[in-house]
Design an enzyme around this catalytic site. Structure first.
Site, PDB file in Angstrom:
ATOM      1  N   HIS A  50       0.855  -1.185   0.000  1.00 57.39           N
ATOM      2  CA  HIS A  50       0.000   0.000   0.000  1.00 57.39           C
ATOM      3  C   HIS A  50       0.894   1.238   0.000  1.00 57.39           C
ATOM      4  O   HIS A  50       2.036   1.190   0.484  1.00 57.39           O
ATOM      5  CB  HIS A  50      -0.907   0.005   1.230  1.00 57.39           C
ATOM      6  CG  HIS A  50      -1.964  -1.049   1.197  1.00 57.39           C
ATOM      7  ND1 HIS A  50      -3.043  -1.059   2.049  1.00 57.39           N
ATOM      8  CD2 HIS A  50      -2.104  -2.136   0.383  1.00 57.39           C
ATOM      9  CE1 HIS A  50      -3.809  -2.100   1.778  1.00 57.39           C
ATOM     10  NE2 HIS A  50      -3.258  -2.778   0.783  1.00 57.39           N
ATOM     11  N   GLU A  52       1.020   3.882   1.746  1.00 53.27           N
ATOM     12  CA  GLU A  52       1.530   4.312   3.048  1.00 53.27           C
ATOM     13  C   GLU A  52       2.661   3.403   3.530  1.00 53.27           C
ATOM     14  O   GLU A  52       3.658   3.880   4.075  1.00 53.27           O
ATOM     15  CB  GLU A  52       0.404   4.317   4.092  1.00 53.27           C
ATOM     16  CG  GLU A  52      -0.752   5.248   3.759  1.00 53.27           C
ATOM     17  CD  GLU A  52      -1.888   4.555   3.009  1.00 53.27           C
ATOM     18  OE1 GLU A  52      -1.615   3.664   2.177  1.00 53.27           O
ATOM     19  OE2 GLU A  52      -3.055   4.911   3.250  1.00 53.27           O
TER      20      GLU A  52
HETATM   21 ZN   LIG Z   1      -3.429   0.367   3.470  1.00 53.69          ZN
END
Ligand SMILES: [Zn+2]
Length: 153
Positions: A50, A52
């Site tokens: 992801h 982040e």
């Molecule tokens: Zn995530």
């Protein structure tokens, strides 16, 4: 604040045309962007890639530390439970996001669903989670707590 969010949103939007998911993130310290990340789940065959998490991993490498205390995670969208947990583990000071889990759900992403799953009893989850003690399950922790050379995190 808007400047960082605008950059995260631009990263997310551009990433779609590059074959990734519509998510972008920055790790910012003071007035400096320490790292950028975009969603790489499909191109990397990595369900944990992801934006982040990618930004956190890159920031840690850039700073030479597994702690990001003093830094802000800026994301184009509300971090999912995985990313929010990664932010907690990284000891970030602040998470700032633009779109939220409802916006992500409208685009077909499970962020809201996973928040809902975590709030429900485990026996209702789509994932079976089993706790089974073996009698030796404390050995890794015993070894850890008696190892004086360990680096706590
Ligand atoms: Zn995530």
């Amino acid at each position: 604040m808007n400047r960082w969010l605008d950059e995260a949103i631009a990263l997310a939007t551009h990433n779609v045309t590059a074959g990734g998911g519509p998510f972008g993130a920055l790790v910012v310290r003071g007035d400096e962007v320490v790292a950028r990340g975009v969603n790489r789940v499909v191109p990397d065959l990595d369900p944990t890639a992801h934006a982040e998490v990618v930004a956190i991993r890159t920031a840690c490498q850039a700073l030479g530390d597994f702690r990001l205390t003093g830094c802000v995670l800026v994301s184009s969208c509300e971090p999912c439970p995985l990313c929010l947990s990664a932010a907690l583990w990284a000891r970030l000071d602040h998470v700032l996001y633009a779109a939220d889990r409802d916006d992500a759900a409208k685009a077909g992403f499970d962020d809201r669903e996973f928040y809902d799953v975590l709030a429900r009893p485990r026996d209702t989850w789509p994932l079976r989670v089993t706790h089974h003690r073996t009698g030796t399950e404390s050995t890794p922790f015993d070894t850890w707590t008696t190892t004086t050379s360990r680096i706590d995190y």
